[in-house]
Design a protein around this motif. Structure first.
Motif, PDB file in Angstrom:
ATOM      1  N   TRP A   1       0.782  -1.336  -0.469  1.00  0.00           N
ATOM      2  CA  TRP A   1      -0.199   0.168  -0.186  1.00  0.00           C
ATOM      3  C   TRP A   1       0.635   0.930   0.094  1.00  0.00           C
ATOM      4  O   TRP A   1       1.743   1.273   0.372  1.00  0.00           O
ATOM      5  N   GLY A   2       0.404   2.645  -1.317  1.00  0.00           N
ATOM      6  CA  GLY A   2       1.190   3.043  -1.039  1.00  0.00           C
ATOM      7  C   GLY A   2       0.833   4.154   0.441  1.00  0.00           C
ATOM      8  O   GLY A   2      -0.247   3.976   1.332  1.00  0.00           O
ATOM      9  N   GLN A   3       1.435   5.120   0.398  1.00  0.00           N
ATOM     10  CA  GLN A   3       1.191   6.263   1.802  1.00  0.00           C
ATOM     11  C   GLN A   3      -0.390   7.379   1.411  1.00  0.00           C
ATOM     12  O   GLN A   3      -0.916   8.172   2.338  1.00  0.00           O
ATOM     13  N   GLY A   4      -1.009   7.151   0.462  1.00  0.00           N
ATOM     14  CA  GLY A   4      -1.865   7.856  -0.093  1.00  0.00           C
ATOM     15  C   GLY A   4      -1.864   9.083  -0.647  1.00  0.00           C
ATOM     16  O   GLY A   4      -0.503  10.451   0.332  1.00  0.00           O
ATOM     17  N   THR A   5      -3.037   9.833  -1.078  1.00  0.00           N
ATOM     18  CA  THR A   5      -2.476  11.811  -1.476  1.00  0.00           C
ATOM     19  C   THR A   5      -4.085  12.028  -1.821  1.00  0.00           C
ATOM     20  O   THR A   5      -5.200  11.476  -1.735  1.00  0.00           O
ATOM     21  N   GLN A   6      -4.148  13.189  -1.205  1.00  0.00           N
ATOM     22  CA  GLN A   6      -6.090  13.124  -0.965  1.00  0.00           C
ATOM     23  C   GLN A   6      -6.393  14.423  -1.979  1.00  0.00           C
ATOM     24  O   GLN A   6      -5.646  14.874  -2.552  1.00  0.00           O
ATOM     25  N   VAL A   7      -7.570  14.023  -1.862  1.00  0.00           N
ATOM     26  CA  VAL A   7      -8.091  14.761  -3.179  1.00  0.00           C
ATOM     27  C   VAL A   7     -10.039  15.090  -2.360  1.00  0.00           C
ATOM     28  O   VAL A   7     -10.322  14.513  -1.758  1.00  0.00           O
ATOM     29  N   THR A   8      -9.913  16.158  -3.014  1.00  0.00           N
ATOM     30  CA  THR A   8     -11.020  17.349  -2.668  1.00  0.00           C
ATOM     31  C   THR A   8     -11.924  17.932  -3.435  1.00  0.00           C
ATOM     32  O   THR A   8     -10.866  18.788  -3.848  1.00  0.00           O
ATOM     33  N   VAL A   9     -13.399  17.688  -3.512  1.00  0.00           N
ATOM     34  CA  VAL A   9     -13.352  17.571  -4.911  1.00  0.00           C
ATOM     35  C   VAL A   9     -14.508  18.820  -3.905  1.00  0.00           C
ATOM     36  O   VAL A   9     -16.114  18.876  -3.119  1.00  0.00           O
ATOM     37  N   SER A  10     -15.222  20.069  -4.159  1.00  0.00           N
ATOM     38  CA  SER A  10     -15.625  21.574  -3.823  1.00  0.00           C
ATOM     39  C   SER A  10     -16.507  21.166  -4.432  1.00  0.00           C
ATOM     40  O   SER A  10     -16.477  21.415  -6.158  1.00  0.00           O
ATOM     41  N   SER A  11     -18.397  21.515  -3.775  1.00  0.00           N
ATOM     42  CA  SER A  11     -18.793  22.047  -4.739  1.00  0.00           C
ATOM     43  C   SER A  11     -19.687  22.714  -5.025  1.00  0.00           C
ATOM     44  O   SER A  11     -18.705  24.310  -5.121  1.00  0.00           O
TER      45      SER A  11
END
Length: 127
Positions: free
Chosen positions: A117-127
């Motif tokens: 597993w990789g360390q993760g990357t944050q994806v944030t989608v605003s409305s």
């Protein structure tokens, strides 16, 4: 043996992002790989998977038709192109690799089937 994910960020609904995951060595070119995500307060969920040759692929119903997984074994990299993003896509995205070297057309949709597993990357989608 490491997986390094990148490409996350903040985007408006309807926008696009492309995630990349670089493997530390060429061993991963023989592994089925994929992406999972986890939103705050929710369980980790499957997003997409790809067999070692680049096909076949598999997608969660929630992203099918909007996301596309691909891999470049020469560069030890997999990517996740995300289009028409929605607020409900907001999560930390993890790239994963199965470590048994399963060949053929195998791909996996369950987290327990992946060894790395990789360390993760944050994806944030605003409305």
């Amino acid at each position: 043996v490491q997986l390094q994910a990148s490409g996350g960020g903040l985007v408006q609904a309807g926008g696009s992002l492309r995630l990349s995951c670089a493997a530390s060595d060429g061993t991963f070119s023989r592994y089925p790989m994929g992406w999972f995500r986890q939103a705050p307060g929710k369980e980790r969920e499957f997003v997409a998977a790809v067999a070692w040759r680049g096909s076949p692929t598999s997608y969660a119903n929630s992203v099918r038709g909007r996301f596309a997984i691909s891999r470049d074994n020469a560069k030890n990299t997999i990517r996740l192109q995300m289009n028409n993003l929605k607020p409900e896509d907001t999560a930390v995205y993890y790239c994963v690799a199965e470590g048994q070297g399963t060949g053929g057309s195998a791909y996996y949709t369950e987290a327990v089937q992946y060894d790395y597993w990789g360390q993760g990357t944050q994806v944030t989608v605003s409305s």
